[in-house]
Design a protein around this motif. Structure first.
Motif, short mmCIF file in Angstrom:
data_model
loop_
_atom_site.label_atom_id
_atom_site.label_comp_id
_atom_site.label_asym_id
_atom_site.label_seq_id
_atom_site.Cartn_x
_atom_site.Cartn_y
_atom_site.Cartn_z
N LEU A 55 0.70 -1.52 -0.23
CA LEU A 55 0.37 0.04 -0.12
C LEU A 55 0.75 0.86 -0.51
CD1 LEU A 55 -3.22 -0.99 2.17
CD2 LEU A 55 -3.28 -1.25 0.27
N TRP A 56 2.14 1.13 0.55
CA TRP A 56 2.86 2.21 0.20
C TRP A 56 3.97 2.90 -0.65
CZ3 TRP A 56 4.65 5.93 3.81
CH2 TRP A 56 5.18 7.11 3.72
N ALA A 57 3.42 1.82 -1.14
CA ALA A 57 3.68 1.92 -3.13
C ALA A 57 3.34 2.19 -3.65
CB ALA A 57 5.04 1.33 -2.80
N LYS A 58 1.93 2.09 -3.17
CA LYS A 58 0.90 1.88 -4.41
C LYS A 58 0.11 3.09 -5.59
CE LYS A 58 -3.92 -0.09 -4.77
NZ LYS A 58 -5.11 -1.32 -4.78
N LYS A 63 -4.83 11.29 -7.51
CA LYS A 63 -3.69 11.82 -8.04
C LYS A 63 -3.11 11.13 -8.21
CE LYS A 63 -3.08 16.57 -5.28
NZ LYS A 63 -2.00 17.31 -5.00
N GLN A 64 -3.28 9.65 -8.25
CA GLN A 64 -2.84 8.06 -8.46
C GLN A 64 -1.68 8.29 -8.01
OE1 GLN A 64 -3.99 5.21 -10.24
NE2 GLN A 64 -6.01 6.50 -8.70
N TYR A 105 -2.80 13.16 6.79
CA TYR A 105 -2.28 14.31 6.40
C TYR A 105 -1.56 13.65 4.37
CZ TYR A 105 0.58 18.08 5.01
OH TYR A 105 1.58 18.74 4.52
N CYS A 106 -0.32 12.66 4.68
CA CYS A 106 0.70 12.59 3.52
C CYS A 106 -1.54 11.94 2.31
CB CYS A 106 1.03 11.53 3.74
SG CYS A 106 2.37 12.11 4.89
N MET A 107 -2.36 11.07 3.14
CA MET A 107 -3.36 10.33 1.92
C MET A 107 -4.04 11.66 1.48
SD MET A 107 -5.19 7.46 4.01
CE MET A 107 -3.77 5.85 4.51
N GLU A 108 -3.97 12.73 1.98
CA GLU A 108 -4.61 14.04 1.27
C GLU A 108 -3.85 14.90 1.00
OE1 GLU A 108 -7.90 16.61 4.41
OE2 GLU A 108 -6.48 15.60 5.57
N SER A 109 -2.84 14.94 1.61
CA SER A 109 -1.87 15.82 0.26
C SER A 109 -1.03 15.29 -0.95
CB SER A 109 -0.69 16.32 1.50
OG SER A 109 0.46 16.04 1.92
N LEU A 110 -0.68 14.12 -0.80
CA LEU A 110 -0.20 13.68 -1.46
C LEU A 110 -1.01 12.76 -3.01
CD1 LEU A 110 2.79 12.16 0.17
CD2 LEU A 110 3.10 14.01 -1.08
N GLN A 111 -1.80 12.25 -2.40
CA GLN A 111 -2.88 11.73 -3.20
C GLN A 111 -3.88 12.31 -3.31
OE1 GLN A 111 -3.22 8.15 -0.38
NE2 GLN A 111 -1.94 6.70 -1.60
N GLY A 112 -4.85 13.34 -2.64
CA GLY A 112 -5.77 14.03 -3.13
C GLY A 112 -7.16 13.35 -2.13
N ARG A 113 -6.32 12.34 -1.29
CA ARG A 113 -7.85 11.89 -0.65
C ARG A 113 -8.96 12.82 0.30
NH1 ARG A 113 -4.88 6.22 0.22
NH2 ARG A 113 -7.58 5.80 1.25
N ASP A 114 -9.87 12.54 0.28
CA ASP A 114 -10.92 13.39 1.29
C ASP A 114 -10.72 12.52 2.27
OD1 ASP A 114 -13.24 15.04 1.45
OD2 ASP A 114 -14.11 13.37 2.31
N ARG A 115 -10.15 13.82 3.50
CA ARG A 115 -10.41 12.72 4.33
C ARG A 115 -11.78 12.01 5.46
NH1 ARG A 115 -7.26 14.49 9.66
NH2 ARG A 115 -5.47 15.27 8.37
N ALA A 116 -12.96 13.16 5.43
CA ALA A 116 -14.00 12.15 5.42
C ALA A 116 -14.64 10.50 4.78
CB ALA A 116 -15.51 12.40 5.15
N ASP A 117 -13.44 10.29 3.96
CA ASP A 117 -13.16 8.79 3.06
C ASP A 117 -12.23 8.27 4.49
OD1 ASP A 117 -15.18 9.58 1.38
OD2 ASP A 117 -14.22 10.15 0.20
#
Length: 271
Positions: A55-58, A63-64, A105-117
């Motif tokens: 998952l770390w490398a996926k 932003k894929q 935070y990294c999921m949000e900022s690097l991957q563009g994912r939604d915190r609520a999700d």
């Protein structure tokens, strides 16, 4: 051949069956000691660690992107030894963060994912296969195996977090008028079959902090330190604590600083 998820499910079933057999066959002071001895160095968390590495490398999110550029405190992408030095102050967010809060935070900022999700289900329920946050935390914790806990107290915000954590640790609240200290300020105590480490002293805090995340034998799941904080609050009938929240970070800061110098041994193996 069984898929990884099938192997994990099988291990969970075997773990619970072996545990029940051990309790019925040998009523010692610590009926889980025999199980630990039987397992030796084998910990089912290895499968979760492998999943976390994947998952770390996926690439994920709008932003894929992967998490390989996530800065856990030692530089972008550096995982080795990072967990042993968390929580710590991050200049980019101007706050003290623990591992789970930083990952979100990294999921949000690097991957563009939604915190609520991300926060919709950060921790697995009994019978589940585990969550992304649990797998990532297990992988990153494993990369600090054998390293001493070295949570910094250099920045004023880090010292403030420790002071808040100490205050929260002794704060009594809820319908039972409990505090963390109600269970965790005396040595050599237990409740039912559960040891209660004294988190106010180095030995107790170190032995507790250094073994989370941990594979819970009775649940067949890896649990994280954030889950442990949330579950303790639940048992006290307090409001739910969110991963990476100020209260969670402060309590983890208090425990980890008190355990400074203890060698990391996570993911651990617990009841």
């Amino acid at each position: 051949m069984l898929a990884k998820s099938g192997i994990a499910a099988l291990l969970r079933g075997l773990s619970v069956c072996s545990l029940l057999f051990s309790i019925a066959a040998n009523a010692q002071d610590d009926p889980f000691a025999e199980y630990h001895e039987m397992m030796g160095d084998d910990n089912p968390a290895i499968f979760v660690i492998e999943e976390g590495a994947e998952l770390w490398a996926k690439p994920q999110g709008p932003k894929q992107a992967s998490l390989e550029q996530c800065d856990l405190g030692l530089g972008a992408g550096v995982v080795k030894g990072a967990y042993a030095q968390l929580p710590s102050y991050f200049a980019d967010t101007k706050q003290v963060m623990d591992l789970e809060g930083r990952l979100i935070y990294c999921m949000e900022s690097l991957q563009g994912r939604d915190r609520a999700d991300i926060l919709r289900k950060p921790y697995s329920s009994t019978g589940d296969m585990g969550t992304e946050l649990e797998a990532l935390a297990s992988y990153i914790a494993d990369q600090s195996m054998g390293m001493p806990i070295a949570t910094p107290q250099n920045h004023p915000a880090e010292r403030a977090a420790y002071a808040m954590g100490e205050q929260l640790f002794f704060y009594r609240a809820g319908p039972y008028d409990f505090s963390c200290a109600t269970c965790h300020r005396q040595s050599d105590k237990r409740i039912r079959l559960q040891n209660l480490p004294n988190l106010t002293v180095s030995a107790g805090a170190g032995s507790a902090y250094s073994t989370w995340p941990a594979y819970r034998i009775s649940q067949g799941l890896v649990r994280t330190m954030g889950w442990r904080m949330q579950n303790c609050a639940k048992q006290q009938r307090l409001p739910q604590l969110l991963p990476g929240s100020e209260a969670v970070v402060a309590l983890i800061e208090y425990m980890s600083v008190n355990g400074t110098g203890t060698e990391m041994a996570a993911p651990g193996l617990k009841r």
